[in-house]
Design a protein around this motif. Structure first.
Motif, PDB file in Angstrom:
ATOM      1  N   VAL A 138       0.832  -1.201   0.000  1.00 61.03           N
ATOM      2  CA  VAL A 138       0.000   0.000   0.000  1.00 61.03           C
ATOM      3  C   VAL A 138       0.868   1.253   0.000  1.00 61.03           C
ATOM      4  N   ASN A 139       1.938   1.236   0.770  1.00 62.78           N
ATOM      5  CA  ASN A 139       2.817   2.409   0.797  1.00 62.78           C
ATOM      6  C   ASN A 139       3.561   2.592  -0.515  1.00 62.78           C
ATOM      7  N   LEU A 140       3.897   1.509  -1.193  1.00 63.21           N
ATOM      8  CA  LEU A 140       4.500   1.634  -2.522  1.00 63.21           C
ATOM      9  C   LEU A 140       3.503   2.279  -3.488  1.00 63.21           C
ATOM     10  N   PHE A 141       2.228   1.911  -3.368  1.00 66.68           N
ATOM     11  CA  PHE A 141       1.188   2.557  -4.168  1.00 66.68           C
ATOM     12  C   PHE A 141       1.138   4.056  -3.863  1.00 66.68           C
ATOM     13  N   TYR A 142       1.177   4.431  -2.582  1.00 66.74           N
ATOM     14  CA  TYR A 142       1.134   5.847  -2.205  1.00 66.74           C
ATOM     15  C   TYR A 142       2.327   6.607  -2.785  1.00 66.74           C
ATOM     16  N   ILE A 143       3.489   5.982  -2.796  1.00 70.49           N
ATOM     17  CA  ILE A 143       4.682   6.617  -3.365  1.00 70.49           C
ATOM     18  C   ILE A 143       4.476   6.848  -4.860  1.00 70.49           C
ATOM     19  N   CYS A 144       3.975   5.830  -5.555  1.00 69.02           N
ATOM     20  CA  CYS A 144       3.723   5.973  -6.996  1.00 69.02           C
ATOM     21  C   CYS A 144       2.685   7.056  -7.270  1.00 69.02           C
ATOM     22  N   TRP A 145       1.658   7.100  -6.465  1.00 64.07           N
ATOM     23  CA  TRP A 145       0.609   8.122  -6.590  1.00 64.07           C
ATOM     24  C   TRP A 145       1.221   9.513  -6.428  1.00 64.07           C
ATOM     25  N   SER A 146       2.067   9.664  -5.427  1.00 59.22           N
ATOM     26  CA  SER A 146       2.715  10.952  -5.167  1.00 59.22           C
ATOM     27  C   SER A 146       3.619  11.366  -6.327  1.00 59.22           C
ATOM     28  N   ILE A 147       4.372  10.430  -6.836  1.00 62.80           N
ATOM     29  CA  ILE A 147       5.270  10.718  -7.969  1.00 62.80           C
ATOM     30  C   ILE A 147       4.459  11.093  -9.208  1.00 62.80           C
ATOM     31  N   ALA A 148       3.358  10.397  -9.433  1.00 61.89           N
ATOM     32  CA  ALA A 148       2.506  10.713 -10.588  1.00 61.89           C
ATOM     33  C   ALA A 148       1.944  12.133 -10.470  1.00 61.89           C
ATOM     34  N   VAL A 149       1.514  12.513  -9.280  1.00 62.03           N
ATOM     35  CA  VAL A 149       1.007  13.864  -9.063  1.00 62.03           C
ATOM     36  C   VAL A 149       2.118  14.898  -9.282  1.00 62.03           C
ATOM     37  N   ALA A 150       3.302  14.621  -8.749  1.00 61.34           N
ATOM     38  CA  ALA A 150       4.426  15.549  -8.918  1.00 61.34           C
ATOM     39  C   ALA A 150       4.806  15.706 -10.383  1.00 61.34           C
ATOM     40  N   ALA A 151       4.883  14.595 -11.086  1.00 61.56           N
ATOM     41  CA  ALA A 151       5.279  14.631 -12.493  1.00 61.56           C
ATOM     42  C   ALA A 151       4.233  15.348 -13.353  1.00 61.56           C
ATOM     43  N   ALA A 152       2.963  15.119 -13.062  1.00 60.80           N
ATOM     44  CA  ALA A 152       1.902  15.761 -13.843  1.00 60.80           C
ATOM     45  C   ALA A 152       1.851  17.274 -13.589  1.00 60.80           C
ATOM     46  N   ALA A 153       2.257  17.676 -12.398  1.00 59.91           N
ATOM     47  CA  ALA A 153       2.212  19.102 -12.040  1.00 59.91           C
ATOM     48  C   ALA A 153       3.425  19.872 -12.538  1.00 59.91           C
ATOM     49  N   ALA A 154       4.468  19.150 -12.882  1.00 60.49           N
ATOM     50  CA  ALA A 154       5.718  19.813 -13.296  1.00 60.49           C
ATOM     51  C   ALA A 154       5.617  20.453 -14.652  1.00 60.49           C
TER      52      ALA A 154
END
Length: 123
Positions: A107-123
Motif C-alpha cells: 500500500v505504501n508503494l502505491f502511495y509513493i507511486c501516486w505521489s510521484i505521478a502527481v508531482a510529475a503531472a504538475a511539473a
C-alpha cells in the motif's frame, strides 16, 4: 484526471495528518519499538503529512508537494519493512502478521507511486 488525483492525494495526506492528532495511539503502534519517543514521532509526522497535503492542494506548490509526499512516505517504509521483518502468524493484530505487514509495504508503494505521478503531472 490529474487534478482529481492531486486533490485526492492532498485531502488524503491532510486527513491522515490530522488523524495523527485525533487517534495518536493507533499511529504509535506503527512506530518500530527501537525508535525512541514514538509520541513525538507521531506528532512530527502528522504535522509533516498535513503540511505536505496542503502543498499538494495548492496548484503553485503541487509538484513540490508531490515530491515531498513521495519522500515522506518512502521514509515510512522503514516502519513497514520493520513490521514485515518482525511479523508473526500468532499476533493478534492483522498488521503484525506477515500478510498484514506485507500489505502495509504494498500500500505504501502505491502511495509513493501516486505521489510521484502527481508531482510529475504538475511539473
Amino acid at each position: 484526471m490529474n487534478r482529481i488525483a492531486a486533490v485526492s492525494l492532498g485531502i488524503f495526506l491532510s486527513g491522515a495528518g490530522v488523524a495523527h492528532f485525533v487517534v495518536p495511539g493507533y499511529f504509535r503502534t506503527l512506530v518500530p519499538r527501537w525508535l525512541t519517543r514514538p509520541g513525538l514521532l507521531v506528532a512530527v509526522t502528522g504535522a509533516a503529512e498535513f503540511a505536505v497535503g496542503v502543498l499538494v492542494l495548492t496548484p503553485r506548490w503541487r509538484a513540490a508537494g508531490g515530491w515531498a509526499a513521495a519522500a515522506l512516505i518512502t521514509i515510512y517504509l522503514v516502519s513497514h519493512v520493520d513490521a514485515l521483518r518482525s511479523a508473526r502468524a500468532d499476533r493478534a493484530r492483522f498488521l503484525e502478521r506477515s500478510v498484514g505487514a506485507a500489505a502495509r509495504v504494498v500500500v505504501n508503494l502505491f502511495y509513493i507511486c501516486w505521489s510521484i505521478a502527481v508531482a510529475a503531472a504538475a511539473a
